[in-house]
Design a protein around this motif. Structure first.
Motif, short mmCIF file in Angstrom:
data_model
loop_
_atom_site.label_atom_id
_atom_site.label_comp_id
_atom_site.label_asym_id
_atom_site.label_seq_id
_atom_site.Cartn_x
_atom_site.Cartn_y
_atom_site.Cartn_z
N GLY A 41 0.94 -1.19 0.11
CA GLY A 41 0.18 0.24 -0.18
C GLY A 41 0.56 1.40 0.29
N ARG A 42 0.89 2.92 0.63
CA ARG A 42 1.47 3.27 1.14
C ARG A 42 2.73 3.02 1.96
N THR A 43 2.99 1.69 2.53
CA THR A 43 4.07 1.20 2.93
C THR A 43 4.86 0.49 2.79
N TRP A 44 6.27 0.02 3.92
CA TRP A 44 6.70 -1.13 3.63
C TRP A 44 7.28 -1.67 4.59
N SER A 45 7.00 -3.37 3.76
CA SER A 45 7.01 -4.20 4.54
C SER A 45 8.47 -4.91 4.64
N LEU A 90 6.40 -15.05 5.37
CA LEU A 90 6.42 -13.92 6.26
C LEU A 90 6.73 -12.88 6.45
N VAL A 91 5.85 -12.08 6.44
CA VAL A 91 5.91 -10.93 6.65
C VAL A 91 5.94 -9.97 7.58
N VAL A 92 6.52 -8.69 8.59
CA VAL A 92 6.55 -7.91 8.99
C VAL A 92 5.71 -6.58 8.78
N THR A 93 4.96 -6.12 8.76
CA THR A 93 4.20 -4.89 8.06
C THR A 93 4.22 -3.45 8.83
N GLN A 94 4.25 -2.74 8.29
CA GLN A 94 4.03 -1.57 9.39
C GLN A 94 3.22 -1.71 10.21
N ASN A 95 2.08 -2.21 10.33
CA ASN A 95 0.45 -1.95 11.63
C ASN A 95 1.15 -3.61 12.11
N ASP A 96 2.00 -4.10 11.89
CA ASP A 96 2.51 -5.17 12.46
C ASP A 96 3.33 -4.32 13.53
#
Length: 678
Positions: A506-510, A520-526
């Motif tokens: 989206g507008r962020t990076w993971s 397995l991904v660490v998102t900005q929301n995480d």
């Protein structure tokens, strides 16, 4: 009006959720979310291993009302399986049932292969032994015509004379069988006398000589329930077992469960029944493991936070969910086990430790009983890290306590790759500073992912997600590797190579931890979920330090199953706890369970914690104006206001410089500590 094209699906107890097209098989959705559901037959509806059930009711946290209408009617595969092998009422085959609307799906323990690892060890070494139950063996004269005294009266008199007791009574339920037991035992019997009440009373009676006397200590946590069966005569732990708290299906955090009670007519009954069944199952498991008799299990001690305490007893917790957070009863609870629904003899007694405040419970009291911080000379902080963190602080002269709503993020919920501690979950992780690749260690194997034999070692479990201790480390490692800013922002890739691990979301990076199934991904929301959880905990600690007039700490103790597996250095790097010398931060295991064992084995320990609970200064974080500012500051990694020099030196991070609003702004003094300028 067109029908919705997709629906929200939530899996419990993992808490993983996502939106899927109407008609998606539940098993397929589970696999896509990384929720493990066994299917030996490959989804043909033959093995029956993929069974799930619908969690019905209103779930305010997810904004949905879940019911069986959210699944398709039973199809051919389910009907065939039901005819051949039998399908229990309420159970569905996830390979056959398809999504029809917003729904919460529960994966029962029996069909959850990658079950949660219950890490709650205990021991009774050095504990005082003065149990609430005493066995008294007596030999009575047979009745005769010249002595009209009743058999029960003669039994009481003999015990009083031989064991120096007064005013002994017999529980009413025993009187119907008393004469039969006396005669079958040839007038030789063993009485179990309960001593922790207004007067001693006989609660069980056995023919002949008996020396078997058992008790259980149970820690009812929001996420897990751990129980220990103990020989009250010797203090030996005979068996230990644990299970995931089944109330998770009604809400992962405490306020969600309070909300469920408020919004569902049978909400209290649902939650009470769920926890009682889990405890009764644990009792049966402990008895099977030890070979002990249920009839000789005579005393129980329970500890829990206030909401779990009330739900276990069948008390409405609604008032705890709103100011002024009133409790039904804060003093200790003494009640026969059968009266609260435990599958134990009528004479078995139950004791629940006192509650300290509206959100500081009997588990916090048990931690104080186990760790005794007031016996230390230097300031000591104890943090029981869990869904609802409970904090105790000793400043050298006074005890302070508070509770902080961290939520379930540290337990693996609310993060896209998070899961509870189970075989296959990443528990340790390191990031290569050159190419940002990850090496990790999972529960169930000793090898790291870059070592020979790792793939073979995880062949059975796979790599399924990241548990709490791993989540702490991955955020810390991302910060050290420069992937995260001080404010917790995942940066954009700076080269073509980095685009393999830093991906647009989206507008962020993971950040990609691992390719594969599941990915397995660490998102900005995480990252934000972890920041919110740790900020709530740290803000609670800072409030206690403010009230205790402390700027530094001598010792920090991390309690609880989760706290026991956190690397202390990474806990400080994240800003979970205040800056301290790493050597002075240590895990103390399941201190609440240890406190429960102390209370089980000694009446003196019960009196001790009852007195201590009265001396604790309770701080209600919800009513403290300073909490919000501490919370905002704690969103930084490790902190936006506190310097953390010891932690930065440990990781060679360089000095901390506080940002100011304007160039040339003078340092402000706040809380007795000077902030630096950038």
């Amino acid at each position: 009006m067109t029908a919705p094209q997709d629906a929200l699906l939530v899996f419990q107890p993992s808490g993983r959720k996502g939106r899927f097209p109407i008609g998606t098989p539940i098993l397929d959705a589970a696999r896509e979310l990384g929720v493990y559901v066994e299917s030996v037959c490959g989804g043909r509806g033959i093995c029956g291993k993929c069974q799930v059930s619908v969690a019905s009711g209103k779930f305010a946290k997810f904004g949905i009302e879940s019911s069986e209408e959210g699944l398709s009617p039973k199809g051919f595969k389910e009907e065939r399986y039901d005819q051949k092998r039998g399908l229990e009422p309420g159970m569905r085959l996830s390979c056959s049932a398809t999504l029809q609307g917003d729904i919460v799906i529960d994966i029962p323990d029996a069909f959850r292969v990658a079950g949660q690892t219950i890490r709650k060890d205990a021991n009774t070494l050095g504990m005082l032994r003065d149990p609430a139950i005493r066995l008294c063996y007596v030999e009575l004269d047979q009745p005769d015509m010249h002595n009209p005294m009743g058999d029960g009266d003669r039994l009481c008199r003999a015990i009083e004379e031989q064991f120096d007791l007064e005013n002994l009574r017999i529980q009413h339920h025993l009187k119907a069988e008393l004469q039969k037991i006396l005669r079958n035992g040839n007038w030789e019997v063993t009485a179990a006398v309960h001593l922790d009440g207004p007067q001693p009373e006989i609660v069980a009676l056995y023919e002949g000589l008996s020396d078997e006397m058992g008790g259980i200590a149970v820690d009812i946590g929001s996420t897990t329930i751990a129980a220990h069966l103990t020989d009250l005569s010797t203090g030996e732990i005979l068996a230990s077992a644990g299970v995931a708290n089944p109330q998770i299906r009604f809400g992962e955090d405490l306020m969600s469960r309070v909300s469920y009670v408020m919004m569902n007519e049978r909400g209290l009954d649902d939650l009470n029944t769920a926890v009682l069944k889990a405890v009764n199952d644990l009792i049966g498991q402990l008895l099977d493991m030890s070979g002990r008799k249920r009839s000789h299990l005579l005393d129980c001690v329970f500890v829990a936070n206030p909401v779990m305490h009330h739900l276990f007893l069948g008390w409405d917790p609604t008032e705890i969910g709103q100011a002024p957070f009133a409790l039904v009863q804060s003093t200790p609870v003494h009640v026969p086990a059968y009266e609260i629904g435990l599958d134990l003899p009528k004479g078995t007694q139950t004791y629940l430790l006192p509650l300290i405040a509206g959100h500081v419970g009997a588990d916090a009291a048990a931690v104080l009983l186990a760790e005794r911080p007031q016996e230390n000379v230097e300031p000591t902080l104890i943090v029981d890290v869990g869904t609802n963190a409970e904090i105790a602080l000793w400043n050298g002269t006074q005890l302070f306590a508070a509770s902080s709503p961290t939520g379930p993020a540290f337990e693996g919920a609310e993060t896209s790759c998070g899961q509870r501690a189970a075989p296959g979950a990443i528990e340790r992780i390191r990031i290569n500073r050159d190419d940002l690749s990850c090496r990790y260690k999972v529960i169930g194997t000793e090898q790291w992912s870059d070592e020979d034999g790792f793939d073979e070692a995880v062949k059975t479990t796979g790599v399924t997600g990241i548990c709490g201790s791993g989540i702490i480390e991955i955020i810390g490692e991302m910060r050290l590797a420069g992937i995260l800013t001080d404010d917790g922002i995942i940066r954009a890739p700076e080269s073509e190579a980095e685009k393999q691990v830093l991906v647009e979301h989206g507008r962020t990076w993971s950040f990609v931890v691992r390719e594969g199934t599941p990915r397995l991904v660490v998102t900005q929301n995480d990252v934000r979920a972890i920041q919110l959880a740790k900020a709530a905990l740290y803000a609670g600690v800072k409030l206690l330090m403010d009230h205790a007039q402390l700027e530094t700490l001598g010792k920090i103790k991390l309690a609880g199953a989760f706290g026991s597996y956190i690397d202390p250095a990474y806990a400080m790097l994240l800003g979970l706890v205040p800056d301290c010398t790493v050597e002075n931060v240590r895990a103390v295991g399941n201190a609440a369970g240890q406190g429960a064992l102390r209370a089980l084995l000694s009446r003196g320990e019960r009196r001790s914690i009852e007195e201590t609970a009265q001396t604790v200064t309770k701080i209600e974080t919800a009513l403290e104006p300073a909490f919000q500012q501490h919370f905002v500051d704690a969103m930084g990694i490790p902190n936006s206001a506190d310097a953390f020099p010891l932690t930065r030196a440990h990781f060679d991070m360089g000095a901390f410089v506080k940002k100011t609003a304007e160039a040339g702004e003078k340092p402000k003094r706040r809380g007795g500590r000077r902030r630096e300028r950038r």
